[in-house]
Enzyme design. Structure first.
Site, short mmCIF file in Angstrom:
data_model
loop_
_atom_site.label_atom_id
_atom_site.label_comp_id
_atom_site.label_asym_id
_atom_site.label_seq_id
_atom_site.Cartn_x
_atom_site.Cartn_y
_atom_site.Cartn_z
N TYR B 113 0.84 -1.20 0.00
CA TYR B 113 0.00 0.00 0.00
C TYR B 113 0.87 1.25 0.00
O TYR B 113 1.93 1.27 0.64
CB TYR B 113 -0.87 0.04 1.26
CG TYR B 113 -2.01 -0.94 1.29
CD1 TYR B 113 -3.28 -0.58 0.84
CD2 TYR B 113 -1.84 -2.22 1.80
CE1 TYR B 113 -4.34 -1.47 0.89
CE2 TYR B 113 -2.88 -3.12 1.85
CZ TYR B 113 -4.13 -2.74 1.40
OH TYR B 113 -5.17 -3.63 1.45
N TYR B 152 -0.45 -9.93 0.65
CA TYR B 152 0.63 -9.43 1.51
C TYR B 152 0.53 -10.03 2.91
O TYR B 152 -0.55 -10.40 3.35
CB TYR B 152 0.60 -7.89 1.58
CG TYR B 152 -0.72 -7.33 2.06
CD1 TYR B 152 -0.98 -7.16 3.42
CD2 TYR B 152 -1.72 -6.98 1.16
CE1 TYR B 152 -2.19 -6.65 3.86
CE2 TYR B 152 -2.94 -6.47 1.59
CZ TYR B 152 -3.16 -6.30 2.95
OH TYR B 152 -4.37 -5.81 3.38
N ARG B 162 -3.01 -11.99 3.64
CA ARG B 162 -4.36 -11.63 3.21
C ARG B 162 -4.63 -12.12 1.79
O ARG B 162 -3.79 -11.99 0.91
CB ARG B 162 -4.55 -10.10 3.20
CG ARG B 162 -4.54 -9.37 4.53
CD ARG B 162 -5.58 -9.78 5.54
NE ARG B 162 -6.90 -10.15 5.04
CZ ARG B 162 -7.86 -9.32 4.67
NH1 ARG B 162 -7.66 -8.01 4.71
NH2 ARG B 162 -9.05 -9.75 4.27
N HIS B 165 -7.58 -8.48 -2.28
CA HIS B 165 -8.86 -7.81 -2.02
C HIS B 165 -8.77 -6.34 -2.37
O HIS B 165 -7.69 -5.74 -2.38
CB HIS B 165 -9.27 -7.96 -0.55
CG HIS B 165 -8.29 -7.35 0.41
ND1 HIS B 165 -7.17 -8.01 0.84
CD2 HIS B 165 -8.24 -6.14 0.98
CE1 HIS B 165 -6.48 -7.23 1.64
NE2 HIS B 165 -7.10 -6.08 1.76
N HIS B 167 -10.62 -2.77 -1.02
CA HIS B 167 -11.49 -2.18 0.01
C HIS B 167 -12.55 -1.31 -0.66
O HIS B 167 -12.24 -0.55 -1.58
CB HIS B 167 -10.67 -1.30 0.96
CG HIS B 167 -9.66 -2.06 1.77
ND1 HIS B 167 -9.94 -2.52 3.03
CD2 HIS B 167 -8.40 -2.45 1.51
CE1 HIS B 167 -8.88 -3.15 3.51
NE2 HIS B 167 -7.92 -3.13 2.61
#
Lengths: 148, 245
Positions: B113, B152, B162, B165, B167
């Site tokens: 991110y 990640y 995870r 995905h 958000h």
């Protein structure tokens, strides 16, 4: 027909990428400052939380991520606002929680349904020119949360 | 003598429980961070008119050009597999919710991110911010062009990763239709190991979080396509906190 609703998932720690790209915390630029700190159940400041407030009477909305240093948030809200509808989000919360911030002693049905201790935990306090409302997720002095 | 068992030292993923319906179990011990952040006292009820309040309305001024195309926000193109993600936003009666603000954010193709707290040693992409927003049209449709996010690690438990995905954040017409959630991709091998995904205890409800690969809307020689419809409603809590102490 009733469709099943899409389940909630946490905002996670990096929500600010998507949700805090603009300054959205001035509901009224000439309003009064409302600030506070988000605390977890161990009394630690929550640096990755997000607060959204909605003044349903004036139809003004705002949101603010809690600061990484202090877990604090701040808004500028209308001076004549009586109560704000509030959603609290953070990493570790799989769904947001709902509370209310009373900016002065309430006169509504919800206020009347609460005992003195609950009222105290939903009423912002005066500090100089600002109003202060800390949000505590757990503990004896936990903020009152509502079903939703 | 009984020994107190700390549920937060238990299994990462709890078994299925269809009785919880589409709600998420907010005090899900496998997701460790829930422990100190979930209300423990019974929740107070609100009168019906406060449950049926209108919410904020966002107009075109909330949207900038290119906000719905995450591959065109920089000088060059981001690395990764180009995809489109689209679908409809509906209420529980199947009616389209038009003018709904849809905001998304995600990791880049390497699973990183663009956020200073993200310390995963995967490269940042100078051509990818990972944020988008749009308003639904008259049929409740939204549409984004982006790249497929990478997986990640996140240290919730040993070797925790995870699933891929994106958000999503949505405002419905009513204040109570507010939803923040995550969209997953079909066939992800990490599903059985992810406590956030499995905090929805009903396996049928978990399927509601998974997008559908949609060959007809792929752009030949350009991008793959995923479709994901979102239903905004009120009954989303899978458990009620119990009084402790």
């Amino acid at each position: 027909m009733s469709l099943p609703t899409t389940p909630s998932q946490t905002v996670g720690p990096f929500y600010s990428i998507g949700l805090c790209r603009r300054e959205d915390n001035e509901l009224d630029p000439d309003g009064i400052e409302l600030r506070g700190t988000l605390y977890d159940g161990q009394g630690e400041r929550v640096p990755d939380g997000m607060i959204e407030v909605w003044d349903a009477a004036a139809r003004v909305w705002g949101r603010c991520g809690t600061s990484e240093e202090a877990g604090s948030y701040h808004f500028r809200v209308p001076r004549d606002a009586a109560v704000l509808e509030v959603f609290v989000f953070s990493r570790g919360m799989l769904r947001h929680e709902r509370t209310r911030i009373y900016l002065r002693e309430g006169e509504d049905e919800v206020w009347r349904s609460l005992d003195d201790s609950q009222r105290e935990r939903l009423l912002a306090r005066r500090e100089g020119d600002a109003l202060v409302f800390d949000i505590r997720m757990q503990g004896d002095d936990a903020t009152v949360f509502f079903e939703h | 003598m009984s020994v107190a068992v700390d549920p937060y030292e238990g299994p990462v993923v709890l078994g299925d429980d269809p009785s919880l319906g589409p709600g998420v179990q907010i005090d899900y011990p496998g997701y460790r961070s829930t422990r100190w952040r979930v209300p423990k006292r019974p929740l107070q009820t609100l009168p019906e008119e406060l449950m049926a309040l209108d919410g904020p309305v966002f107009g075109e001024s909330a949207i900038d050009e290119l906000d719905n195309d995450l591959t065109r926000q920089h000088e060059g193109e981001p690395l990764g597999e180009r995809i489109t993600v689209s679908g409809r936003v509906l209420d529980e009666d199947g009616r389209p919710l038009r003018g709904t603000l849809v905001e998304i954010w995600q990791a880049n193709a390497a699973g990183r991110y663009r956020h200073e707290v993200d310390q995963h040693p995967a490269p940042l992409d100078p051509n990818f911010s990972g944020a988008g927003r749009c308003l639904t049209d008259d049929e409740g449709r939204y549409h984004f062009t982006t790249i497929k996010p990478g997986s990640y690690p996140w240290r919730n438990h040993p070797n925790a990763w995870r699933p891929n995905h994106i958000h999503f954040s949505l405002f419905g017409r009513l204040f109570e239709q507010r939803l923040v959630t995550q969209m997953y991709f079909p066939g992800d091998p990490l599903f059985p190991y992810d406590p956030i995904f499995n905090s929805v205890r009903d396996p049928e409800a978990r399927k509601l979080l998974i997008a559908r690969f949609d060959l007809p809307t792929t752009v030949p020689e350009w991008s793959l396509a995923y479709e994901w419809d979102i239903v905004l409603g009120r009954a989303r809590r899978g458990t009620t906190p119990v009084e402790q102490q």
